[in-house]
Motif scaffolding. Structure first.
Motif, PDB file in Angstrom:
ATOM      1  N   PRO A  93      38.642  23.543  34.758  1.00 31.36           N
ATOM      2  CA  PRO A  93      37.716  23.594  33.628  1.00 31.36           C
ATOM      3  C   PRO A  93      38.367  24.301  32.439  1.00 31.36           C
ATOM      4  N   GLU A  94      37.830  24.072  31.244  1.00 27.03           N
ATOM      5  CA  GLU A  94      38.391  24.695  30.052  1.00 27.03           C
ATOM      6  C   GLU A  94      38.161  26.198  30.075  1.00 27.03           C
ATOM      7  N   GLY A  95      38.942  26.923  29.276  1.00 23.21           N
ATOM      8  CA  GLY A  95      38.876  28.378  29.180  1.00 23.21           C
ATOM      9  C   GLY A  95      40.119  28.882  28.498  1.00 23.21           C
ATOM     10  N   THR A  96      40.367  30.166  28.571  1.00 23.22           N
ATOM     11  CA  THR A  96      41.611  30.700  28.030  1.00 23.22           C
ATOM     12  C   THR A  96      42.753  30.320  28.968  1.00 23.22           C
ATOM     13  N   VAL A  97      43.964  30.438  28.499  1.00 18.40           N
ATOM     14  CA  VAL A  97      45.123  30.149  29.354  1.00 18.40           C
ATOM     15  C   VAL A  97      45.070  31.043  30.592  1.00 18.40           C
ATOM     16  N   ARG A  98      44.759  32.294  30.390  1.00 14.85           N
ATOM     17  CA  ARG A  98      44.654  33.242  31.507  1.00 14.85           C
ATOM     18  C   ARG A  98      43.596  32.781  32.508  1.00 14.85           C
ATOM     19  N   ASP A  99      42.424  32.390  32.009  1.00 18.36           N
ATOM     20  CA  ASP A  99      41.352  31.911  32.891  1.00 18.36           C
ATOM     21  C   ASP A  99      41.772  30.673  33.674  1.00 18.36           C
ATOM     22  N   ILE A 100      42.468  29.774  33.009  1.00 14.43           N
ATOM     23  CA  ILE A 100      42.897  28.540  33.666  1.00 14.43           C
ATOM     24  C   ILE A 100      43.881  28.835  34.788  1.00 14.43           C
ATOM     25  N   ILE A 101      44.821  29.741  34.535  1.00 15.22           N
ATOM     26  CA  ILE A 101      45.783  30.107  35.580  1.00 15.22           C
ATOM     27  C   ILE A 101      45.056  30.733  36.762  1.00 15.22           C
ATOM     28  N   ARG A 102      44.105  31.618  36.490  1.00 11.21           N
ATOM     29  CA  ARG A 102      43.360  32.266  37.567  1.00 11.21           C
ATOM     30  C   ARG A 102      42.480  31.266  38.324  1.00 11.21           C
ATOM     31  N   GLU A 103      41.838  30.363  37.612  1.00 10.35           N
ATOM     32  CA  GLU A 103      41.010  29.336  38.250  1.00 10.35           C
ATOM     33  C   GLU A 103      41.878  28.401  39.102  1.00 10.35           C
ATOM     34  N   PHE A 104      43.044  28.044  38.569  1.00 16.52           N
ATOM     35  CA  PHE A 104      43.975  27.200  39.303  1.00 16.52           C
ATOM     36  C   PHE A 104      44.350  27.861  40.633  1.00 16.52           C
ATOM     37  N   VAL A 105      44.676  29.147  40.597  1.00 23.49           N
ATOM     38  CA  VAL A 105      45.047  29.863  41.817  1.00 23.49           C
ATOM     39  C   VAL A 105      43.857  29.985  42.771  1.00 23.49           C
ATOM     40  N   ALA A 106      42.662  30.159  42.229  1.00 21.51           N
ATOM     41  CA  ALA A 106      41.478  30.235  43.090  1.00 21.51           C
ATOM     42  C   ALA A 106      41.265  28.919  43.832  1.00 21.51           C
ATOM     43  N   THR A 107      41.561  27.814  43.165  1.00 21.51           N
ATOM     44  CA  THR A 107      41.391  26.498  43.773  1.00 21.51           C
ATOM     45  C   THR A 107      42.565  26.128  44.670  1.00 21.51           C
ATOM     46  N   TYR A 108      43.751  26.557  44.293  1.00 28.99           N
ATOM     47  CA  TYR A 108      44.981  26.242  45.040  1.00 28.99           C
ATOM     48  C   TYR A 108      45.708  27.549  45.385  1.00 28.99           C
ATOM     49  N   PRO A 109      45.234  28.306  46.362  1.00 29.74           N
ATOM     50  CA  PRO A 109      45.779  29.635  46.647  1.00 29.74           C
ATOM     51  C   PRO A 109      47.244  29.663  47.080  1.00 29.74           C
ATOM     52  N   ALA A 110      47.811  28.547  47.450  1.00 29.72           N
ATOM     53  CA  ALA A 110      49.236  28.529  47.831  1.00 29.72           C
ATOM     54  C   ALA A 110      50.127  28.928  46.654  1.00 29.72           C
ATOM     55  N   TYR A 111      49.612  28.851  45.435  1.00 28.51           N
ATOM     56  CA  TYR A 111      50.402  29.176  44.244  1.00 28.51           C
ATOM     57  C   TYR A 111      50.240  30.631  43.797  1.00 28.51           C
ATOM     58  N   ARG A 112      49.412  31.394  44.479  1.00 28.49           N
ATOM     59  CA  ARG A 112      49.117  32.759  44.043  1.00 28.49           C
ATOM     60  C   ARG A 112      50.374  33.612  43.859  1.00 28.49           C
ATOM     61  N   ARG A 113      51.244  33.631  44.829  1.00 26.14           N
ATOM     62  CA  ARG A 113      52.422  34.520  44.755  1.00 26.14           C
ATOM     63  C   ARG A 113      53.350  34.156  43.593  1.00 26.14           C
ATOM     64  N   ARG A 114      53.318  32.919  43.158  1.00 26.81           N
ATOM     65  CA  ARG A 114      54.163  32.495  42.043  1.00 26.81           C
ATOM     66  C   ARG A 114      53.540  32.785  40.682  1.00 26.81           C
ATOM     67  N   LEU A 115      52.202  32.848  40.638  1.00 29.79           N
ATOM     68  CA  LEU A 115      51.526  32.901  39.339  1.00 29.79           C
ATOM     69  C   LEU A 115      50.796  34.198  39.021  1.00 29.79           C
ATOM     70  N   LEU A 116      50.346  34.947  40.031  1.00 30.49           N
ATOM     71  CA  LEU A 116      49.571  36.162  39.782  1.00 30.49           C
ATOM     72  C   LEU A 116      50.215  37.378  40.426  1.00 30.49           C
ATOM     73  N   ASP A 117      50.017  38.540  39.785  1.00 35.82           N
ATOM     74  CA  ASP A 117      50.502  39.781  40.381  1.00 35.82           C
ATOM     75  C   ASP A 117      49.476  40.298  41.384  1.00 35.82           C
ATOM     76  N   SER A 118      49.722  41.464  41.966  1.00 38.26           N
ATOM     77  CA  SER A 118      48.835  41.998  43.006  1.00 38.26           C
ATOM     78  C   SER A 118      47.447  42.349  42.476  1.00 38.26           C
ATOM     79  N   ALA A 119      47.313  42.544  41.158  1.00 36.54           N
ATOM     80  CA  ALA A 119      46.018  42.844  40.545  1.00 36.54           C
ATOM     81  C   ALA A 119      45.286  41.580  40.095  1.00 36.54           C
TER      82      ALA A 119
END
Length: 88
Positions: free
Chosen positions: A21-47
């Motif tokens: 869904p639309e949002g800020t770039v940050r929101d999109i990256i976080r939403e993407f990881v929430a939907t596809y958690p296999a990408y978490r370690r590549r895209l998000l830090d521990s926080a």
């Protein structure tokens, strides 16, 4: 919906095109990881914040790290996530 593109080097099972869904770039990256958690370690830090070592392009234009939290991405836009490249 926003189209999210990943480079072939990061694609799991060959899938490189996703939608979010639309949002800020940050929101999109976080939403993407929430939907596809296999990408978490590549895209998000521990926080849960987007890492800064990869490049993000919005409709072909580089989005600087400082702009990711406020840059709005509307529907029918494309966000490309590009990992760093090493050469020799």
């Amino acid at each position: 919906m926003v189209t999210v593109l990943l480079s072939a080097g990061w694609a799991h099972r060959g899938q490189r095109r996703f939608v979010c869904p639309e949002g800020t770039v940050r929101d999109i990256i976080r939403e993407f990881v929430a939907t596809y958690p296999a990408y978490r370690r590549r895209l998000l830090d521990s926080a849960g914040e987007p890492l800064t070592y990869y490049n993000v392009y919005l409709d072909g234009v580089l989005v600087e790290n400082v702009d990711r939290a406020r840059m709005w991405v509307g529907s029918d836009s494309t966000v490309a996530i590009v990992p760093p490249l090493a050469g020799g």
